[in-house]
Design an enzyme around this catalytic site. Structure first.
Site, PDB file in Angstrom:
ATOM      1  CE  LYS A   1      70.405  42.971 -12.944  1.00 56.15           C
ATOM      2  NZ  LYS A   1      70.616  44.369 -12.326  1.00 56.15           N
TER       3      LYS A   1
ATOM      4  CD  GLU B   1      70.765  37.914   2.590  1.00 49.66           C
ATOM      5  OE1 GLU B   1      69.845  38.428   3.142  1.00 49.66           O
ATOM      6  OE2 GLU B   1      71.784  37.986   2.405  1.00 49.66           O
TER       7      GLU B   1
ATOM      8  CB  CYS C   1      70.128  42.437   4.183  1.00 46.69           C
ATOM      9  SG  CYS C   1      71.583  41.310   3.947  1.00 46.69           S
TER      10      CYS C   1
ATOM     11  CD  GLU D   1      65.844  45.763   4.524  1.00 48.58           C
ATOM     12  OE1 GLU D   1      65.190  45.537   3.373  1.00 48.58           O
ATOM     13  OE2 GLU D   1      66.594  45.103   4.926  1.00 48.58           O
TER      14      GLU D   1
HETATM   15  P1  ADP Z   1      66.474  48.503  -5.331  1.00 44.21           P
HETATM   16  O1  ADP Z   1      67.376  48.950  -6.279  1.00 44.21           O
HETATM   17  O2  ADP Z   1      64.945  49.168  -5.419  1.00 44.21           O
HETATM   18  O3  ADP Z   1      66.878  48.620  -3.856  1.00 44.21           O
HETATM   19  P2  ADP Z   1      66.938  45.614  -5.215  1.00 44.21           P
HETATM   20  O4  ADP Z   1      67.910  46.051  -4.066  1.00 44.21           O
HETATM   21  O5  ADP Z   1      66.008  44.572  -4.811  1.00 44.21           O
HETATM   22  O6  ADP Z   1      66.059  46.651  -5.599  1.00 44.21           O
HETATM   23  O7  ADP Z   1      67.690  45.296  -6.393  1.00 44.21           O
HETATM   24  C1  ADP Z   1      68.649  44.196  -6.219  1.00 44.21           C
HETATM   25  C2  ADP Z   1      68.960  43.504  -7.755  1.00 44.21           C
HETATM   26  O8  ADP Z   1      67.452  43.135  -8.147  1.00 44.21           O
HETATM   27  C3  ADP Z   1      69.349  44.419  -8.677  1.00 44.21           C
HETATM   28  O9  ADP Z   1      70.551  43.975  -9.384  1.00 44.21           O
HETATM   29  C4  ADP Z   1      68.277  45.074  -9.468  1.00 44.21           C
HETATM   30  O10 ADP Z   1      68.611  45.294 -10.659  1.00 44.21           O
HETATM   31  C5  ADP Z   1      67.499  43.612  -9.697  1.00 44.21           C
HETATM   32  N1  ADP Z   1      66.218  43.796 -10.004  1.00 44.21           N
HETATM   33  C6  ADP Z   1      65.143  44.824  -9.557  1.00 44.21           C
HETATM   34  N2  ADP Z   1      64.065  44.339 -10.176  1.00 44.21           N
HETATM   35  C7  ADP Z   1      63.924  43.115 -10.649  1.00 44.21           C
HETATM   36  C8  ADP Z   1      63.059  42.466 -11.294  1.00 44.21           C
HETATM   37  N3  ADP Z   1      61.899  42.737 -11.302  1.00 44.21           N
HETATM   38  N4  ADP Z   1      63.775  41.077 -12.025  1.00 44.21           N
HETATM   39  C9  ADP Z   1      65.039  40.931 -11.518  1.00 44.21           C
HETATM   40  N5  ADP Z   1      65.936  41.570 -11.024  1.00 44.21           N
HETATM   41  C10 ADP Z   1      65.535  42.712 -10.575  1.00 44.21           C
END
Ligand code: ADP
Length: 497
Positions: free
Chosen positions: A193, A268, A302, A399
């Site tokens: 995903k 990570e 990161c 962060e």
């Molecule tokens: P943001 O976009 O707020 O910075 P992240 O960087 O943590 O969030 O997103 C990383 C990945 O996690 C993306 O592919 C995002 O679609 C996915 N993601 C966001 N919320 C969820 C959730 N509740 N469960 C699973 N995957 C998620």
């Protein structure tokens, strides 16, 4: 300066992206989302929509998981050398399509084209080649139980099963490939995903997976939103493991979602990585490295070195050196010739970063360089250096995920005191040390709570080096032997002789 890519390739790519929505890749076929919905994809350098992708959700995830489950037994039983060959083939196809992948990555994420090419395309090919090698080398051990009797005891390493890989938007292509490469090498099947901000290069990956001849269902790619597609994958009862890279807050929700079937979880997550520069450091190297350690990819890394600790004897020179680099850095669209730093990925991210800069100033920090949004189209912020920062301030604790450095000073003193300052964070992902004194470097290394320590530059991300964090920076390690073994279960077998 001429562009390092072919304008014809860019033009045909643009018209292809405009002409139709990117599809999901499930069970070896390109399909629309079950709902028929799509979402817009925005170029962060202009703020304009230039493509769209299928908005996969729970139903699509379920189909993809079923396909991955059906494909699993055969893929797990495929001779390791055959799996290795397929990963190597995919690496070559990625190189063949390198220009198209890098251009798409830059349009989608905003990063400079050369970064998309080297960190993205070459990095991805390197991950595949490295992990291809492990397919034939994963092995159990023979063991010697102490129980009375005579034994033949050994371990078997078996693929964990169906893996859900959830990746972020900061290095979309190499992250996606870094997730699938060890999983496939170990004999797992995958549902990937990508992040909703940057879904496009994953669709090229799907095309190349198909061309490389992976059996249907071994790799499935479902574009869509985190709250729908991501959450459905994390919750799915027939997924054996989730490997996630992203924010700490989403990491925590993945842990909650995984409890239904207690699937394995690798995380990570975020960082607030310290860079410690001693008075005896080679400043000609340390200054530019510290600057690029926070401004590279607009700080959306990161492991970005976001907290600088510099010895007071050299602090003015170092901080001014980094500030000078911040002022002279060429900020622009990733496809513009000579760009060193691109935009932030989205308006939301821009607002978040500007909010942090404002909060820092509000808490008494001085803006030594940058600090402003860059006027005009796109989501650009100036590379920023904050001084007068101290622990307890939001900008030092949290962060930011943007090009904002917090600079702090230390005096003569014990290594323990420096380590204490550097460790004063909920995170523990990466760290950097600059000194010519090997003893100090290694003493501090032992005291730092960080998954990575880079001394005098060290190496960047490399498929051979374990990557992951202490504390709230995650669970487990990616890359290296640990990274591929994380896609296996260990079975202890004893035979009474
Ligand atoms: P943001 O976009 O707020 O910075 P992240 O960087 O943590 O969030 O997103 C990383 C990945 O996690 C993306 O592919 C995002 O679609 C996915 N993601 C966001 N919320 C969820 C959730 N509740 N469960 C699973 N995957 C998620």
């Amino acid at each position: 300066m001429t562009a390092p890519f072919s304008p014809d390739t860019l033009n045909s790519l643009r018209s292809e992206l405009e002409s139709k929505a990117r599809k999901l890749f499930i069970d070896g076929e390109f399909v629309a989302a079950a709902s028929g919905e799509t979402f817009d994809v925005t170029d962060p350098a202009t703020g304009e929509t230039f493509a769209s992708a299928a908005s996969g959700a729970a139903e699509d995830i379920d189909r993809a998981v079923k396909a991955a489950r059906a494909a699993f037994p055969k893929w797990a039983a495929t001779p390791p050398a055959t799996r290795a060959d397929m990963l190597l083939k995919l690496a070559s196809l990625i190189e063949r399509e390198g220009e198209r992948i890098a251009l798409t990555e830059t349009l989608d994420n905003g990063m400079p084209f050369m970064m998309a090419k080297f960190a993205g395309v070459m990095g991805a090919a390197g991950q595949l080649r490295y992990n291809a090698g492990w397919a034939t080398k994963l092995a159990g051990e023979t063991l010697t139980p102490s129980a009375p009797g005579e034994w033949h005891a050994f371990t078997l390493r078996e693929p964990v099963g169906v893996v859900g890989s959830i990746v972020p938007w900061n290095f979309p292509f190499v992250m996606a490939v870094s997730k699938i490469a060890p999983a496939l090498s170990a004999g797992c099947t995958v549902v990937l995903k990508p992040a909703e901000q940057t879904p496009l290069t994953a669709v090229i990956l799907a095309e190349l997976v198909q061309e490389a001849g992976f059996p249907a269902g071994v790799v499935n790619i479902v574009t869509g939103f985190g709250a729908t597609a991501g959450a459905a994958l994390a919750e799915h009862k027939d997924v054996d493991k989730i490997s996630f890279t992203g924010s700490t807050s989403v990491g925590k929700s993945i842990v909650h979602a995984s409890t239904g079937n207690l699937k394995r979880v690798s995380l990570e997550l975020g960082g607030k990585s310290p860079v410690v520069i001693f008075a005896d450091a080679d400043l000609d190297k340390a200054i530019p490295a510290a600057a690029m350690g926070i401004f590279g990819n607009s700080g959306q890394v990161c492991a970005a070195g976001s907290r600088l600790f510099v010895h007071e004897a050299i602090a003015d020179r170092v901080i001014e050196g980094i500030a000078e680099r911040a002022r002279s850095l060429k900020v622009g669209a990733g496809l513009a010739p000579g760009t060193e730093m691109g935009p932030l990925v989205s308006e939301k991210q821009l607002e978040r970063v500007l909010g942090y800069i404002e909060s820092g100033a509000g808490e008494g920090a001085t803006v030594a360089a940058g600090g402003q949004r860059i006027d005009g189209e796109g989501y650009f912020v100036q590379p920023t250096v904050l001084t007068g920062t101290a622990s307890g301030m939001k900008v030092v604790e949290e962060e930011i995920f943007g090009p904002v450095l917090c600079a702090m000073r230390f005096g003569d003193g014990e290594i323990d005191a420096i380590a204490e300052q550097a460790n004063a964070s909920e995170y523990g992902l990466s760290s950097a040390i600059w000194t010519r004194d090997i003893s100090n470097a290694l003493k501090l290394t032992k005291r730092l709570q960080a998954g990575t320590v880079r001394i005098n530059g060290g190496a960047g991300v490399d498929p051979s080096l374990p990557l992951g964090g202490y504390k709230a920076s995650g669970w487990g390690r990616e890359n290296g032997r640990a990274g591929v073994e994380a896609y296996t279960e260990l079975k202890a077998v004893t035979v009474a002789l």
